[in-house]
Design a protein around this motif. Sequence first.
Motif, short mmCIF file in Angstrom:
data_model
loop_
_atom_site.label_atom_id
_atom_site.label_comp_id
_atom_site.label_asym_id
_atom_site.label_seq_id
_atom_site.Cartn_x
_atom_site.Cartn_y
_atom_site.Cartn_z
N SER A 287 1.03 -1.21 0.32
CA SER A 287 0.25 -0.38 0.05
C SER A 287 0.24 1.21 0.19
CB SER A 287 -0.91 -0.37 1.47
OG SER A 287 -1.82 0.55 1.06
N TYR A 288 0.03 2.07 -0.82
CA TYR A 288 1.14 3.84 -0.61
C TYR A 288 -0.25 4.36 -0.97
CZ TYR A 288 4.51 0.91 -2.36
OH TYR A 288 6.16 -0.34 -3.17
N GLN B 89 0.69 13.52 -7.38
CA GLN B 89 2.25 13.67 -7.93
C GLN B 89 3.22 12.82 -6.93
OE1 GLN B 89 3.69 15.49 -10.26
NE2 GLN B 89 5.34 16.39 -9.62
N ASN B 90 3.23 13.30 -5.70
CA ASN B 90 3.36 12.18 -4.46
C ASN B 90 3.19 10.63 -4.17
OD1 ASN B 90 5.00 14.88 -3.81
ND2 ASN B 90 3.91 15.02 -1.94
N CYS B 91 2.59 10.63 -4.30
CA CYS B 91 1.72 9.23 -4.29
C CYS B 91 2.69 8.61 -5.86
CB CYS B 91 0.84 8.80 -4.56
SG CYS B 91 -0.27 7.08 -4.24
N VAL B 92 2.85 9.02 -7.01
CA VAL B 92 3.44 8.45 -7.95
C VAL B 92 4.68 7.85 -7.79
CG1 VAL B 92 4.20 8.84 -10.46
CG2 VAL B 92 2.09 9.13 -10.14
N GLU C 141 7.17 4.35 -7.98
CA GLU C 141 8.26 4.37 -8.23
C GLU C 141 9.33 4.34 -7.90
OE1 GLU C 141 7.90 8.05 -11.34
OE2 GLU C 141 6.62 6.31 -12.79
N SER C 142 9.47 5.04 -6.95
CA SER C 142 10.73 4.85 -6.26
C SER C 142 10.57 3.51 -5.59
CB SER C 142 10.88 6.05 -5.54
OG SER C 142 10.24 6.30 -4.45
N ILE D 106 12.38 -2.95 -7.96
CA ILE D 106 12.71 -3.98 -8.59
C ILE D 106 12.70 -4.38 -9.84
CG2 ILE D 106 12.30 -6.50 -7.75
CD1 ILE D 106 11.16 -5.09 -5.40
N ILE D 107 11.45 -3.75 -9.75
CA ILE D 107 11.03 -4.06 -11.91
C ILE D 107 12.51 -3.20 -13.10
CG2 ILE D 107 9.33 -3.55 -13.49
CD1 ILE D 107 7.57 -3.42 -10.73
#
Lengths: 277, 277
Positions: free
Chosen positions: A225-226, A244-247, A251-252, A257-258
């Motif tokens: 969960s983010y 923006q912050n959730c993306v 992503e970070s 790993i991906i």
Amino acid sequence: MQFAMQPERHINVVELESLLDYGFRDHSLLLEALTHGSYQLPGISRCYQRLEFLGDSVLDFLITSYMYNLYPGMSPGQLTDLRSSAVNNDCYAFAAVKAELHKHILHASPLLHEQIKNFAESFGKLSLQSTSGWGSETTVPKVLGEFIESLAGAILVDSGYSIETVWNCIRPILEPLATLDTMKLHPVKELGELCQRDSYENKTSVSYVDGKASITITVEANGVSYTATHTGMNKKDCKEISCQNCVGEVESKHDKIIVASSKLLSLQFGLAIQSSN
Amino acid sequence: MQFAMQPERHINVVELESLLDYGFRDHSLLLEALTHGSYQLPGISRCYQRLEFLGDSVLDFLITSYMYNLYPGMSPGQLTDLRSSAVNNDCYAFAAVKAELHKHILHASPLLHEQIKNFAESFGKLSLQSTSGWGSETTVPKVLGEFIESLAGAILVDSGYSIETVWNCIRPILEPLATLDTMKLHPVKELGELCQRDSYENKTSVSYVDGKASITITVEANGVSYTATHTGMNKKDCKEISCQNCVGEVESKHDKIIVASSKLLSLQFGLAIQSSN
């Protein structure tokens, strides 16, 4: 005449006309375009917002036409993203400060004064690259972008609805317009596309406390969960910043790993190509 | 020339030109404006969507200018609501069917065929009053409204960017345009205003199942929870319908007591006035 008072007493007409490269027949339109609702003097009956309403749509149309013609081979989806990247309040606000238009705004709000001052001061420190998008944590006073629109509206009305005149005056102020290389997706769209692509669930919850909106975005990415929350006066801005912050979070952390494994793959692929040559 | 094939082989140019009251210099633009992505023939290289992108913005600008001039005393907020009520896909879709433009669309999608047929059949049964807004449970094929925009775009390009020509051709098709009396608020905005006004919390949750979006809107009104969910292919439509239904829920159930007591109040007030006369 909407303004009974002499516009020249309130604004520097000569400097503004030189800045816009346009001579107004009716200076009261220029005054109206620069008058914030907080600036109340007898004889001044209205603020910039009606002209902003008009100018918003003429700028959208002009930039749309420009991009339609400039990129005859571009897909409709790309054109839409590119336009969103150029036709947005943040871009206009940066353009307003770059052209020093913010110095000509008539208002009587100490809060707005502080916001404009802070933004103009931080403007010099920000690189142009980071200024072409949304979701910036630096508070961009919305009103600054809106004055670009009200000025476009004023020129439109004053010139007898000459869209060419508006374009010739406003385009230089907005340059450089977003290109495929410099454009940024809107954070809300970026989050939506990310979730749709990877089948992540996302939730938005809104609550109001003391007249402020608090927006929480939650993304469920394969069991993890983010969450990002932002609180402020403007619901739309809060949503943009939360998205923006959730993306950024997803992503970070989640995509690390991906990305790492895909980089490894391309490295292996590169080596395979090299060795086959 | 984008279209190598003769446009006249695919569309009824004479009938369309009479319908639009405009003679095209380049018939291939008219063909492009009416070609759905599913209609693929050798020589036809693109669909209506680029022209739609352009036409969308010129119609927005034209209707905005029209309203700006028609209502010189109207506040910017009212102007914005009024424009939203006139510049929206549902309005355009109804206009397209009323003008029988839907019969001229080139497509090869059985699903779209069914949707257009159903919508056109139900169109006669719907009163004009109920067709000027959003959130209708009757599926409005989005594409129908988009063809109004692509036709506006085609006329714009063909006429050498004459916005007057576009207005003269498209306005009669869009009439009657929304007025203060006939306009409806967008359901998402209506819900937002309702919650802000009464300090209700609202939550939106989005999930994707089998490529479909499912949107649930929950409103917490003084301890009572109201929920509406809609599932479909288009996230935006789902949100509109969920909001529309949730507003309906809140208004019909929660506000009943408030409305009843306020009616009682005005009745008492009315009686008080009567008795004081």
